[in-house]
Design a protein around this motif. Structure first.
Motif, PDB file in Angstrom:
ATOM      1  N   MET A 142       0.775  -1.260  -0.004  1.00 25.22           N
ATOM      2  CA  MET A 142       0.098  -0.050  -0.222  1.00 25.22           C
ATOM      3  C   MET A 142       0.822   1.137   0.090  1.00 25.22           C
ATOM      4  N   SER A 143       0.635   2.080  -0.751  1.00 27.12           N
ATOM      5  CA  SER A 143       1.414   3.241  -1.033  1.00 27.12           C
ATOM      6  C   SER A 143       1.103   4.363   0.032  1.00 27.12           C
ATOM      7  N   SER A 144       2.053   5.173   0.685  1.00 28.67           N
ATOM      8  CA  SER A 144       1.680   6.162   1.616  1.00 28.67           C
ATOM      9  C   SER A 144       0.603   7.025   1.538  1.00 28.67           C
ATOM     10  N   ALA A 145       0.482   7.352   0.042  1.00 27.68           N
ATOM     11  CA  ALA A 145      -0.821   8.210  -0.328  1.00 27.68           C
ATOM     12  C   ALA A 145      -2.074   7.570   0.061  1.00 27.68           C
ATOM     13  N   VAL A 146      -2.166   6.347  -0.274  1.00 26.72           N
ATOM     14  CA  VAL A 146      -3.345   5.562  -0.263  1.00 26.72           C
ATOM     15  C   VAL A 146      -3.630   5.172   1.471  1.00 26.72           C
ATOM     16  N   ARG A 147      -2.603   4.897   2.139  1.00 26.91           N
ATOM     17  CA  ARG A 147      -2.612   4.633   3.753  1.00 26.91           C
ATOM     18  C   ARG A 147      -3.247   5.684   4.412  1.00 26.91           C
ATOM     19  N   GLN A 148      -2.734   7.221   4.024  1.00 27.21           N
ATOM     20  CA  GLN A 148      -2.941   8.441   4.599  1.00 27.21           C
ATOM     21  C   GLN A 148      -4.248   8.772   4.239  1.00 27.21           C
ATOM     22  N   SER A 149      -4.564   8.481   3.134  1.00 26.32           N
ATOM     23  CA  SER A 149      -6.239   8.761   2.675  1.00 26.32           C
ATOM     24  C   SER A 149      -7.191   8.099   3.425  1.00 26.32           C
ATOM     25  N   LEU A 150      -6.752   6.796   3.563  1.00 28.89           N
ATOM     26  CA  LEU A 150      -7.774   5.863   4.281  1.00 28.89           C
ATOM     27  C   LEU A 150      -7.901   6.169   5.769  1.00 28.89           C
ATOM     28  N   ASN A 151      -6.683   6.443   6.380  1.00 31.40           N
ATOM     29  CA  ASN A 151      -6.477   6.723   7.930  1.00 31.40           C
ATOM     30  C   ASN A 151      -7.460   8.102   7.801  1.00 31.40           C
ATOM     31  N   GLU A 152      -7.172   9.057   7.249  1.00 33.76           N
ATOM     32  CA  GLU A 152      -7.949  10.422   7.308  1.00 33.76           C
ATOM     33  C   GLU A 152      -9.508  10.168   7.269  1.00 33.76           C
ATOM     34  N   ALA A 153      -9.850   9.376   6.210  1.00 33.03           N
ATOM     35  CA  ALA A 153     -11.242   9.307   5.793  1.00 33.03           C
ATOM     36  C   ALA A 153     -12.038   8.417   6.922  1.00 33.03           C
TER      37      ALA A 153
END
Length: 295
Positions: A1-12
């Protein structure tokens, strides 16, 4: 999982949790998978790097979900048993628990496949005949047609908006869809139906405040509320099913979890039915009633 995907998921997920969404992790992942045109299960393995435009789209969808728009309205689809339904504003989003009622109807229809004259039920032959009253999106009718392809399946919906969604979902399935009231639907089938199935409105009017915001604000009220005790539509169903069914035919109907006694009583009180029993959902809550016409 890319960092952008992980960050987006966590924030959402945090946004949805703060908004009171019941399943923030699931919904955040479903929405991201939708935006990235992949499956939720693949997000951890092979999700592509989101573009700036996709991240903007995702943020917008998460904000709408936080305002309690139904997840299925945002993605445009709802899974139901082995089929995928188109859904959106103006139609009741099918719930997972209704799959159990559909499964019961499918089992009843399957048991009649291949019958010939002279077998039980006496004097009845031909493909099973199934009627879905209050079809809404067409979920139950579509599932029956999908899993019992030899059945003759009929469906009716009163609400104009929901009927348009049902037309879309049932197109090409062989299901005969009609626009009308279940109270007087299918006069041409009286006494010939094997299975009547229905997910009627069953919420008491006084329970308005207890209804989930997604349903209360976005599902058609015609599909939700049914008089002071929530059983007005159930009584209409009981009367119509008694006319439509052949001798020994069966009816199944979903109800609220607090109606595990009162919904079956609608059928037992008339003396027209045998084998009246209630069925739990996967959480053990009373969920749907079935009965066999005794005449």
């Amino acid at each position: 999982m890319s960092s952008a995907v992980r960050q987006s998921l966590n924030e959402a997920t945090a946004t949805l949790r703060d908004a009171g969404v019941a399943s923030p992790d699931f919904d955040a992942a479903e929405l991201l998978a939708f935006v990235l045109d992949t499956r939720r299960a693949l997000l951890l393995i092979s999700a592509p790097q989101p573009t700036p435009a996709q991240l903007e789209q995702y943020a917008d969808l998460v904000a709408r979900r936080a305002r309690r728009e139904p997840l299925q309205h945002l993605t445009g689809v709802a899974a139901f048993r082995h089929v995928e339904l188109a859904v959106g504003p103006g139609v009741f989003v099918p719930r997972p628990e209704t799959e159990l009622l559909a499964g019961w109807a499918i089992e009843q229809a399957r048991s009649l496949v291949g019958r010939v004259a002279g077998e039980e039920p006496a004097g009845v032959s031909g493909p099973p005949v199934v009627v879905d009253l209050c079809t809404g999106s067409g979920a139950i009718a579509r599932a029956v047609a999908d899993e019992v392809p030899t059945a003759r399946v009929y469906a009716v919906e009163l609400d104009e908006g929901a009927h348009r969604w049902a037309e879309r979902n049932l197109d090409g399935t062989g299901v005969e869809l009609r626009h009308g009231d279940m109270a007087d639907a299918f006069d041409d089938l009286v006494g010939t139906v094997d299975v009547v199935v229905c997910n009627p409105p069953y919420i008491p009017l006084e329970a308005w405040e207890s209804v989930a915001q997604e349903a209360r604000d976005h599902d058609p009220h015609l599909a939700l509320f049914s008089g002071d005790d929530g059983l007005v539509a159930m009584r209409v169903l009981e009367r119509r099913a008694a006319l439509l069914l052949r001798s020994g035919g069966v009816v199944g109907a979903e109800h609220a979890d607090v109606q595990g006694d009162s919904a079956p009583e609608v059928f037992t009180a008339t003396g027209r039915w045998s084998e009246v029993r209630d069925h739990p959902d996967l959480a053990g809550r009373a969920r749907f009633v079935t009965a066999r016409l005794a005449r």
